[in-house]
Design an enzyme around this catalytic site. Structure first.
Site, short mmCIF file in Angstrom:
data_model
loop_
_atom_site.label_atom_id
_atom_site.label_comp_id
_atom_site.label_asym_id
_atom_site.label_seq_id
_atom_site.Cartn_x
_atom_site.Cartn_y
_atom_site.Cartn_z
N VAL A 187 0.85 -1.19 0.00
CA VAL A 187 0.00 0.00 0.00
C VAL A 187 0.89 1.24 0.00
O VAL A 187 1.85 1.32 0.77
CB VAL A 187 -0.89 0.03 1.26
CG1 VAL A 187 -1.75 1.29 1.29
CG2 VAL A 187 -1.75 -1.21 1.35
N CYS A 188 0.55 2.19 -0.85
CA CYS A 188 1.21 3.50 -0.83
C CYS A 188 0.11 4.55 -0.96
O CYS A 188 -1.06 4.26 -0.75
CB CYS A 188 2.27 3.61 -1.92
SG CYS A 188 1.61 3.64 -3.59
N ARG A 189 0.48 5.75 -1.30
CA ARG A 189 -0.51 6.82 -1.37
C ARG A 189 -1.48 6.67 -2.53
O ARG A 189 -2.69 6.75 -2.36
CB ARG A 189 0.21 8.17 -1.45
CG ARG A 189 -0.73 9.32 -1.19
CD ARG A 189 0.02 10.61 -1.05
NE ARG A 189 -0.29 11.42 -2.22
CZ ARG A 189 0.47 12.38 -2.70
NH1 ARG A 189 1.61 12.66 -2.13
NH2 ARG A 189 0.12 13.05 -3.75
N GLY A 241 -0.74 4.23 -5.35
CA GLY A 241 -0.56 2.97 -6.06
C GLY A 241 0.68 2.91 -6.93
O GLY A 241 1.00 1.86 -7.47
N ILE A 252 -3.95 4.22 -0.69
CA ILE A 252 -4.75 4.62 0.46
C ILE A 252 -5.74 5.73 0.09
O ILE A 252 -6.82 5.82 0.66
CB ILE A 252 -3.85 5.04 1.64
CG1 ILE A 252 -4.61 5.02 2.97
CG2 ILE A 252 -3.21 6.39 1.41
CD1 ILE A 252 -4.75 3.67 3.57
#
Length: 112
Positions: free
Chosen positions: A65-67, A69, A94
C-alpha cells in the site's frame, strides 16, 4: 510478471475471509501511516522491506500500500524480481480507500 494490482473491493473481501493469511505492508512515510492506515497493516520503510524480503517465504501473500498505487507497484515489481509469487499492489492506494471506503481505515489523528 507475477505481481498484480488488487482492487480495494478485493482487498476488503480477502481481509474479511482470511485476514491472518495476508501481509499488508504500508510503504508510505511513517507520518502518513500514523495518521491513517488500513487495519492490520504494518509500516515498512525501505530497510525494513529489504529485511522482510530476506526473512519471508516467497509464497506469502503480500499486499503493498502506498498513497496512490505507484510506489507500491515498484515495490511489487522488486519483490516479484526476488521470486515472490503472491504480490499485489493496492490499486489507487490509500487515497482510493479513503475516498470509497473511509470506514475501513484507522485514523489516529482527528481532522480539524
Amino acid at each position: 510478471m507475477t505481481w498484480k494490482t488488487l482492487s480495494r473491493e478485493a482487498l476488503i473481501d480477502a481481509l474479511a475471509q482470511q485476514p491472518s493469511s495476508i501481509r499488508l505492508l504500508d510503504i508510505r512515510p511513517r507520518e502518513q501511516f500514523d495518521r491513517l492506515h488500513i487495519p492490520g497493516s504494518q509500516h515498512y520503510d525501505c530497510i525494513r522491506l529489504r529485511r522482510f524480503a530476506e526473512q519471508t517465504a516467497h509464497d506469502t501473500p503480500i499486499v503493498l500500500v502506498c498513497r496512490r498505487g505507484r510506489t507500491s507497484r515498484h515495490a511489487a515489481m522488486w519483490l516479484d524480481h526476488l521470486g515472490f509469487t503472491a504480490v499485489y499492489s493496492l490499486e489507487d492506494g490509500i487515497e482510493g480507500m479513503q475516498q470509497h471506503v473511509p470506514d475501513g481505515l484507522v485514523a489516529t489523528e482527528k481532522e480539524s
